[in-house]
Design a protein around this motif. Structure first.
Motif, PDB file in Angstrom:
ATOM      1  N   GLY A   1       0.780  -1.224   0.000  1.00  0.00           N
ATOM      2  CA  GLY A   1       0.000   0.000   0.000  1.00  0.00           C
ATOM      3  C   GLY A   1       0.814   1.277   0.000  1.00  0.00           C
ATOM      4  O   GLY A   1       0.261   2.371  -0.035  1.00  0.00           O
ATOM      5  N   GLN A   2       2.129   1.133   0.029  1.00  0.00           N
ATOM      6  CA  GLN A   2       2.994   2.318   0.055  1.00  0.00           C
ATOM      7  C   GLN A   2       3.857   2.415  -1.190  1.00  0.00           C
ATOM      8  O   GLN A   2       4.847   3.137  -1.213  1.00  0.00           O
ATOM      9  N   GLY A   3       3.489   1.676  -2.234  1.00  0.00           N
ATOM     10  CA  GLY A   3       4.256   1.702  -3.477  1.00  0.00           C
ATOM     11  C   GLY A   3       5.113   0.464  -3.627  1.00  0.00           C
ATOM     12  O   GLY A   3       5.387  -0.260  -2.671  1.00  0.00           O
ATOM     13  N   ILE A   4       5.543   0.247  -4.845  1.00  0.00           N
ATOM     14  CA  ILE A   4       6.298  -0.960  -5.181  1.00  0.00           C
ATOM     15  C   ILE A   4       7.684  -0.962  -4.542  1.00  0.00           C
ATOM     16  O   ILE A   4       8.357   0.070  -4.500  1.00  0.00           O
ATOM     17  N   ILE A   5       8.063  -2.120  -4.030  1.00  0.00           N
ATOM     18  CA  ILE A   5       9.406  -2.357  -3.509  1.00  0.00           C
ATOM     19  C   ILE A   5       9.968  -3.519  -4.324  1.00  0.00           C
ATOM     20  O   ILE A   5       9.347  -4.573  -4.416  1.00  0.00           O
ATOM     21  N   LYS A   6      11.128  -3.312  -4.932  1.00  0.00           N
ATOM     22  CA  LYS A   6      11.795  -4.356  -5.707  1.00  0.00           C
ATOM     23  C   LYS A   6      13.139  -4.628  -5.041  1.00  0.00           C
ATOM     24  O   LYS A   6      13.941  -3.711  -4.878  1.00  0.00           O
ATOM     25  N   LEU A   7      13.340  -5.897  -4.668  1.00  0.00           N
ATOM     26  CA  LEU A   7      14.550  -6.256  -3.932  1.00  0.00           C
ATOM     27  C   LEU A   7      15.296  -7.394  -4.603  1.00  0.00           C
ATOM     28  O   LEU A   7      14.695  -8.357  -5.071  1.00  0.00           O
ATOM     29  N   ILE A   8      16.611  -7.266  -4.596  1.00  0.00           N
ATOM     30  CA  ILE A   8      17.514  -8.279  -5.129  1.00  0.00           C
ATOM     31  C   ILE A   8      18.395  -8.762  -3.980  1.00  0.00           C
ATOM     32  O   ILE A   8      18.970  -7.945  -3.249  1.00  0.00           O
ATOM     33  N   ASN A   9      18.471 -10.068  -3.807  1.00  0.00           N
ATOM     34  CA  ASN A   9      19.273 -10.685  -2.741  1.00  0.00           C
ATOM     35  C   ASN A   9      18.911 -10.172  -1.346  1.00  0.00           C
ATOM     36  O   ASN A   9      19.803  -9.869  -0.538  1.00  0.00           O
ATOM     37  N   PRO A  10      17.611 -10.071  -1.029  1.00  0.00           N
ATOM     38  CA  PRO A  10      17.242  -9.555   0.293  1.00  0.00           C
ATOM     39  C   PRO A  10      17.589 -10.536   1.408  1.00  0.00           C
ATOM     40  O   PRO A  10      17.526 -11.757   1.225  1.00  0.00           O
ATOM     41  N   LYS A  11      17.970  -9.991   2.546  1.00  0.00           N
ATOM     42  CA  LYS A  11      18.188 -10.821   3.733  1.00  0.00           C
ATOM     43  C   LYS A  11      17.799 -10.026   4.969  1.00  0.00           C
ATOM     44  O   LYS A  11      17.992  -8.806   5.032  1.00  0.00           O
ATOM     45  N   ILE A  12      17.229 -10.730   5.911  1.00  0.00           N
ATOM     46  CA  ILE A  12      16.847 -10.118   7.184  1.00  0.00           C
ATOM     47  C   ILE A  12      18.089 -10.089   8.064  1.00  0.00           C
ATOM     48  O   ILE A  12      18.709 -11.130   8.300  1.00  0.00           O
ATOM     49  N   VAL A  13      18.438  -8.892   8.536  1.00  0.00           N
ATOM     50  CA  VAL A  13      19.641  -8.759   9.355  1.00  0.00           C
ATOM     51  C   VAL A  13      19.323  -8.472  10.817  1.00  0.00           C
ATOM     52  O   VAL A  13      20.199  -8.550  11.668  1.00  0.00           O
ATOM     53  N   LYS A  14      18.042  -8.140  11.095  1.00  0.00           N
ATOM     54  CA  LYS A  14      17.655  -7.875  12.477  1.00  0.00           C
ATOM     55  C   LYS A  14      16.168  -8.142  12.624  1.00  0.00           C
ATOM     56  O   LYS A  14      15.376  -7.799  11.742  1.00  0.00           O
ATOM     57  N   GLU A  15      15.808  -8.761  13.742  1.00  0.00           N
ATOM     58  CA  GLU A  15      14.414  -9.028  14.072  1.00  0.00           C
ATOM     59  C   GLU A  15      14.139  -8.541  15.480  1.00  0.00           C
ATOM     60  O   GLU A  15      15.007  -8.660  16.350  1.00  0.00           O
ATOM     61  N   GLU A  16      12.923  -8.017  15.704  1.00  0.00           N
ATOM     62  CA  GLU A  16      12.510  -7.586  17.041  1.00  0.00           C
ATOM     63  C   GLU A  16      11.066  -7.976  17.279  1.00  0.00           C
ATOM     64  O   GLU A  16      10.223  -7.858  16.385  1.00  0.00           O
ATOM     65  N   GLY A  17      10.787  -8.405  18.505  1.00  0.00           N
ATOM     66  CA  GLY A  17       9.421  -8.670  18.914  1.00  0.00           C
ATOM     67  C   GLY A  17       8.779  -9.852  18.196  1.00  0.00           C
ATOM     68  O   GLY A  17       9.404 -10.533  17.388  1.00  0.00           O
ATOM     69  N   VAL A  18       7.511 -10.066  18.528  1.00  0.00           N
ATOM     70  CA  VAL A  18       6.735 -11.146  17.938  1.00  0.00           C
ATOM     71  C   VAL A  18       5.322 -10.637  17.707  1.00  0.00           C
ATOM     72  O   VAL A  18       4.783  -9.883  18.518  1.00  0.00           O
ATOM     73  N   GLN A  19       4.744 -11.040  16.598  1.00  0.00           N
ATOM     74  CA  GLN A  19       3.344 -10.727  16.322  1.00  0.00           C
ATOM     75  C   GLN A  19       2.668 -11.969  15.774  1.00  0.00           C
ATOM     76  O   GLN A  19       3.287 -12.762  15.068  1.00  0.00           O
ATOM     77  N   GLU A  20       1.396 -12.145  16.131  1.00  0.00           N
ATOM     78  CA  GLU A  20       0.622 -13.217  15.522  1.00  0.00           C
ATOM     79  C   GLU A  20      -0.060 -12.621  14.302  1.00  0.00           C
ATOM     80  O   GLU A  20      -0.680 -11.565  14.385  1.00  0.00           O
ATOM     81  N   VAL A  21       0.092 -13.293  13.161  1.00  0.00           N
ATOM     82  CA  VAL A  21      -0.423 -12.768  11.901  1.00  0.00           C
ATOM     83  C   VAL A  21      -1.268 -13.823  11.204  1.00  0.00           C
ATOM     84  O   VAL A  21      -1.208 -15.005  11.534  1.00  0.00           O
ATOM     85  N   VAL A  22      -2.053 -13.371  10.247  1.00  0.00           N
ATOM     86  CA  VAL A  22      -2.776 -14.260   9.355  1.00  0.00           C
ATOM     87  C   VAL A  22      -2.140 -14.097   7.982  1.00  0.00           C
ATOM     88  O   VAL A  22      -1.941 -12.975   7.517  1.00  0.00           O
ATOM     89  N   GLU A  23      -1.791 -15.213   7.362  1.00  0.00           N
ATOM     90  CA  GLU A  23      -1.160 -15.166   6.045  1.00  0.00           C
ATOM     91  C   GLU A  23      -1.879 -16.063   5.059  1.00  0.00           C
ATOM     92  O   GLU A  23      -2.506 -17.055   5.433  1.00  0.00           O
ATOM     93  N   GLY A  24      -1.742 -15.677   3.806  1.00  0.00           N
ATOM     94  CA  GLY A  24      -2.153 -16.476   2.672  1.00  0.00           C
ATOM     95  C   GLY A  24      -1.030 -16.371   1.661  1.00  0.00           C
ATOM     96  O   GLY A  24      -0.014 -15.725   1.915  1.00  0.00           O
ATOM     97  N   CYS A  25      -1.208 -16.984   0.493  1.00  0.00           N
ATOM     98  CA  CYS A  25      -0.138 -16.988  -0.496  1.00  0.00           C
ATOM     99  C   CYS A  25      -0.725 -17.185  -1.879  1.00  0.00           C
ATOM    100  O   CYS A  25      -1.623 -18.012  -2.065  1.00  0.00           O
TER     101      CYS A  25
END
Length: 150
Positions: free
Chosen positions: A65-89
């Motif tokens: 909803g904030q515009g297109i994001i295009k990523l090459i070789n993305p990796k998560i380098v930091k995580e914080e907290g926990v959230q319960e989410v609902v996902e589909g695919c």
């Protein structure tokens, strides 16, 4: 605009690990554009990863909803907290489930010009980053579900 076929659950490519992109060129940019067109042409598509269109390269597109994001070789380098989410695919139509994801993530990647970017995602954006990057490693949200939803 070139729409690509979305691979569905049961297709072996969804379980394979994607390769890093070595050179960011016009071919990679075209694939990212095709992926974005494909994502926007679907109902409720917030993100799409390379394997979902049959390409075993570490490529991701998303728009929460904030515009297109295009990523090459993305990796998560930091995580914080926990959230319960609902996902589909998009690769697993009409199936939704609850799972836990980090509440905040920091992602390093290259943009479509080959420049390094660092992005922070909170809430739904963090969920989308995790979901799409998981695809690059052959992980589906159904592997992590704690409860399915009708």
């Amino acid at each position: 605009m070139a729409l690509r076929q979305i691979r569905l659950l049961g297709d072996d490519i969804l379980r394979k690990k994607s390769r890093e992109v070595q050179i960011v060129d016009d071919r990679i940019r075209q694939i990212l554009n095709d992926m974005a067109d494909t994502m926007y042409n679907t109902e409720n598509g917030g993100g799409l990863a390379g394997p979902q269109v049959g390409i075993l390269k570490r490529l991701v597109v998303m728009d929460m909803g904030q515009g297109i994001i295009k990523l090459i070789n993305p990796k998560i380098v930091k995580e914080e907290g926990v959230q319960e989410v609902v996902e589909g695919c998009l690769s697993i139509p009409d199936k939704f489930g609850k799972l836990k994801r980090p509440a905040k993530v920091v992602v390093e990647a290259l943009d479509e010009n080959g420049e390094k970017v660092v992005l922070t995602g909170v809430g739904d954006l963090a969920k989308c980053f995790c979901h799409e990057i998981d695809h690059l490693d052959g992980i589906l949200f159904t592997d992590l579900v704690t409860e399915y939803i009708k």
